[in-house]
Design a protein around this motif. Sequence first.
Motif, short mmCIF file in Angstrom:
data_model
loop_
_atom_site.label_atom_id
_atom_site.label_comp_id
_atom_site.label_asym_id
_atom_site.label_seq_id
_atom_site.Cartn_x
_atom_site.Cartn_y
_atom_site.Cartn_z
N TYR A 1 -11.09 3.07 14.92
CA TYR A 1 -11.81 2.47 15.96
C TYR A 1 -11.15 1.28 16.46
CZ TYR A 1 -15.44 6.04 15.20
OH TYR A 1 -16.05 7.27 15.30
N TRP B 1 -13.68 -0.24 4.60
CA TRP B 1 -13.04 0.67 5.46
C TRP B 1 -12.74 0.13 6.79
CZ3 TRP B 1 -15.32 2.05 10.19
CH2 TRP B 1 -14.67 3.22 11.01
N SER B 2 -13.62 -0.90 7.13
CA SER B 2 -13.09 -1.48 8.69
C SER B 2 -12.16 -2.28 8.46
CB SER B 2 -14.35 -2.39 9.10
OG SER B 2 -14.34 -3.66 8.16
N LEU C 1 -15.79 -2.56 16.06
CA LEU C 1 -17.01 -2.34 15.26
C LEU C 1 -17.75 -3.37 15.41
CD1 LEU C 1 -18.66 -0.62 13.07
CD2 LEU C 1 -17.29 -2.00 11.37
N LYS D 1 -15.34 8.60 8.84
CA LYS D 1 -14.61 7.55 8.08
C LYS D 1 -12.93 8.02 8.31
CE LYS D 1 -15.05 10.39 3.75
NZ LYS D 1 -15.78 10.19 2.18
N THR E 1 -13.86 -6.66 13.94
CA THR E 1 -15.36 -6.25 13.49
C THR E 1 -16.22 -7.29 13.97
OG1 THR E 1 -14.75 -4.43 11.83
CG2 THR E 1 -16.93 -5.27 11.91
N VAL F 1 -10.25 -0.30 11.56
CA VAL F 1 -11.02 -1.16 12.90
C VAL F 1 -10.00 -2.32 13.23
CG1 VAL F 1 -12.62 -2.35 13.86
CG2 VAL F 1 -13.13 -0.39 12.25
N GLN G 1 -11.95 -10.29 11.85
CA GLN G 1 -13.38 -10.28 11.48
C GLN G 1 -14.00 -11.36 12.00
OE1 GLN G 1 -12.46 -10.43 7.06
NE2 GLN G 1 -13.39 -8.28 6.99
#
Length: 302
Positions: free
Chosen positions: A100, A130-131, A103, A96, A138, A135, A229
């Motif tokens: 990245y 968190w993403s 995801l 965490k 995702t 990230v 997203q």
Amino acid sequence: MPIKIPKLLPAREILESENIFIMDDERANHQDIRPLNILILNLMPEKQKTEAQLLRLLGNTPLQVNISFLQTITHQAKNTSQLHLDQFYTSFSEIKHRKYDGLIITGAPVELLSFEEVDYWEELKMIMDWSKTNVTSTLHICWGAQAALYHHFGIGKYELSRKCSGIFTHRVHDPVDLLLRGFDDEYLAPHSRYTDVAVEEIMNHPSLRLLSSSEVAGPFIISADEGKQIMITGHLEYESTTLSEEYSRDQKKGLDIHVPENYFPNNDPNQNPANRWRSHAHLLFSNWLNYFVYQQTPYVWE
């Protein structure tokens, strides 16, 4: 360019037999290159099959991709050995603090439960939150897409009168969107689920864009926040025989299940199905990696 995976991952043998360019840690460490770091939250029960399906698509681009696998700690996997999980998977608490480039959150066979009834729902909510900051983009698949629509945008799912299973025709609504670059106006894709989301709710939501849908299978590709997203309600990653295997499994369980639509030749389960969606599966994953991960992610995460 290759995907970088653990040297002993069982999917390696499958991918090498298909001439997919892979690289293990030992060789990758000798290259002076900034690879893309992709995290896969694998919620599917047969994890090794899902690993091979996703790695096959991630390994077909000019980009070097480092793969890490994530599991939930609030659910005990029943169809994958603990040795495999210990060797190749990590937990959210261990990653965490990291950033990245991409995801992937897979589907899961829990769609007939309410989201709050799923034993790892609270953990999944933490990962999805968190993403948004850790990230670049995702990709949510099937139940993972429904979970994202519910958690981030307040759009619930509803139960279908019978399972949506088969190969369905989809139309592209926004041919200039980069995610669908190179797509035909109409294309085929597999679905396998008992629930759906209302197309009207997606089209009326100010934060969502419906990029592609099917008259039979409903909303398919949905984007938010300029591709940060992305929700895919079906399974472009499925192999030729996946729906057949699911059909046989459901029959053995004694479920009242129908033959997957538009799948078996002459609708005969004794005949081998042809893969008619492979090219668009590769194209979608290539477009995602290129336009929404590689071209958007910072070279150095701060």
